[in-house]
Design a protein around this motif. Sequence first.
Motif, short mmCIF file in Angstrom:
data_model
loop_
_atom_site.label_atom_id
_atom_site.label_comp_id
_atom_site.label_asym_id
_atom_site.label_seq_id
_atom_site.Cartn_x
_atom_site.Cartn_y
_atom_site.Cartn_z
N ILE A 20 35.50 15.78 34.27
CA ILE A 20 36.72 16.55 34.58
C ILE A 20 37.09 16.36 36.04
N GLN A 21 36.07 16.39 36.91
CA GLN A 21 36.31 16.22 38.34
C GLN A 21 36.95 14.86 38.62
N ILE A 22 36.44 13.81 38.00
CA ILE A 22 36.99 12.46 38.20
C ILE A 22 38.46 12.40 37.80
N ILE A 23 38.78 12.94 36.63
CA ILE A 23 40.15 12.89 36.12
C ILE A 23 41.09 13.70 37.02
N VAL A 24 40.68 14.92 37.37
CA VAL A 24 41.54 15.80 38.19
C VAL A 24 41.77 15.21 39.58
N TYR A 25 40.71 14.72 40.22
CA TYR A 25 40.84 14.20 41.58
C TYR A 25 41.66 12.92 41.62
N PHE A 26 41.42 12.01 40.70
CA PHE A 26 42.19 10.76 40.74
C PHE A 26 43.66 11.01 40.42
N THR A 27 43.94 11.95 39.52
CA THR A 27 45.33 12.32 39.25
C THR A 27 45.98 12.87 40.51
N THR A 28 45.25 13.73 41.23
CA THR A 28 45.75 14.32 42.47
C THR A 28 45.96 13.25 43.53
N ILE A 29 45.02 12.32 43.64
CA ILE A 29 45.12 11.25 44.64
C ILE A 29 46.33 10.36 44.39
N PHE A 30 46.57 9.99 43.14
CA PHE A 30 47.73 9.15 42.84
C PHE A 30 49.04 9.89 43.13
N MET A 31 49.08 11.18 42.84
CA MET A 31 50.27 11.98 43.16
C MET A 31 50.47 12.06 44.67
N LEU A 32 49.37 12.22 45.41
CA LEU A 32 49.41 12.27 46.87
C LEU A 32 49.95 10.97 47.44
N LEU A 33 49.45 9.83 46.94
CA LEU A 33 49.90 8.53 47.43
C LEU A 33 51.38 8.29 47.11
N LYS A 34 51.80 8.72 45.95
CA LYS A 34 53.21 8.56 45.56
C LYS A 34 54.12 9.35 46.50
N LYS A 35 53.71 10.58 46.81
CA LYS A 35 54.51 11.41 47.72
C LYS A 35 54.48 10.85 49.13
N ALA A 36 53.30 10.44 49.60
CA ALA A 36 53.16 9.92 50.96
C ALA A 36 54.00 8.66 51.16
N LYS A 37 53.99 7.79 50.15
CA LYS A 37 54.78 6.56 50.24
C LYS A 37 56.27 6.88 50.31
N LYS A 38 56.71 7.83 49.51
CA LYS A 38 58.13 8.19 49.51
C LYS A 38 58.53 8.82 50.84
N LEU A 39 57.65 9.68 51.39
CA LEU A 39 57.91 10.28 52.69
C LEU A 39 58.00 9.20 53.76
N LEU A 62 36.80 1.70 37.86
CA LEU A 62 35.34 1.72 37.95
C LEU A 62 34.78 3.04 37.42
N TYR A 63 35.39 4.14 37.82
CA TYR A 63 34.91 5.45 37.37
C TYR A 63 35.21 5.68 35.89
N LEU A 64 36.26 5.05 35.39
CA LEU A 64 36.54 5.12 33.95
C LEU A 64 35.41 4.43 33.18
N ILE A 65 34.95 3.31 33.71
CA ILE A 65 33.81 2.60 33.09
C ILE A 65 32.55 3.48 33.15
N VAL A 66 32.40 4.20 34.26
CA VAL A 66 31.25 5.12 34.40
C VAL A 66 31.30 6.21 33.32
N ILE A 67 32.50 6.72 33.05
CA ILE A 67 32.66 7.73 32.01
C ILE A 67 32.23 7.18 30.65
N VAL A 68 32.66 5.95 30.36
CA VAL A 68 32.27 5.30 29.10
C VAL A 68 30.76 5.15 29.03
N LYS A 69 30.16 4.74 30.14
CA LYS A 69 28.69 4.59 30.21
C LYS A 69 28.00 5.91 29.89
#
Length: 379
Positions: free
Chosen positions: A146-165, A191-198
């Motif tokens: 859950i932590q991996i999914i939530v954080y990476f979703t947040t990071i991608f949203m952050l990068l999208k906003k930062a780039k637009k700014l 990589l972390y998606l592969i870790v989840i599968v593992k």
Amino acid sequence: MDKINVLIIATIITLFISLLLIFFLLTVKTKDKTSNILFAVFLFINAIDLTDPLFGLMFDGPSNLGMFKTTIAFFQIPIFYLYVLSVSYSDFKLKPKYLIHAIPFLIVNVVLVPRFYAVDAASKMDFIINRRNMIELQFTHILIHIQIIVYFTTIFMLLKKAKKLYLENNAGTHINSYNWLFQFTTVLAILYLIVIVKNIFKFSEYPYISEGIKVGIMVLQLFIICWYLFKALNNPDLFRNIDSKLKLVKDIVSEEKTNTPTVVSDKEYNEELLKLQRYMNEKKPFLNPSLTIQDVSNEIQIPVRDLSLLINHKLEQHFYDFINAYRIEDAKSILKDITKSKVTILEILYEVGFNSKSSFNTAFKKHTGFTPTDFRKSL
């Protein structure tokens, strides 16, 4: 060579390269050390997580230290999130509030106290042997997924906003750094998606598949770290360009609709636009490769908020594209000048305000449909 030997060799090589990169990040001369320190911490925590094969050779059976080492993985993604924050925003500072990211790590270790940390060696061994039936370990794996999914979703949203700014407020070529960071984050997410599968296979009827994937992850991590090392050596100064207090134009427009709107007449709008265009043509501020909307605002005495709305909303152009349009027009004039036929493309891009060949070629083709070389040949 058997699987265990491959795993140990991959572990040793990856650890060596990780430590080399950590040393580089901590010793390279840069005015913004926070970002480098955070990424060094991320690599160090990742390196600790990689030591499982070596740890198994040094210790017989499960131990409190071994379990604690495993739970440190809960710091990996939060530290990477803070790293992305630090390189995206110029006003980033480490604050006590960021300790909240340690909560999952603390919860997991508290959960493990009764039936692992506080029991004898035999009970620990029984806990590990029956790990697929232990609710504590199931909880730990679910929580980290859950932590991996939530954080990476947040990071991608952050990068999208930062780039637009950045596009709305800057005209430098550091936009390539955002693209690179997005690529790097994407690779890490895979990589972390592969870790989840593992981990899913680890608790299934096919644990041997999990072990096979683990070897693949070790090798993949080695290549990712080498790739980052190459990037870091070529870009030792990580960008920090945006003030986190800046607002997106769409949010400013939304606020004006909610609050009592300021009535701006067509005459006033046209006057500001003419003032801006006259300044751009006469003073040529776009020749400054690090130009910001604040710089232009200070020179023509139009508030940043109004200037941002004028360019990004009224003209429907990012400030980045607005400035690049002037740079490209200037570059076209040079390319058309017969007396400057010996001037190289590299010299031209620096002369008109770019400091990256890739960003110049991308912007030129976007505005003209040609590469600079093709444009010159077509004349």
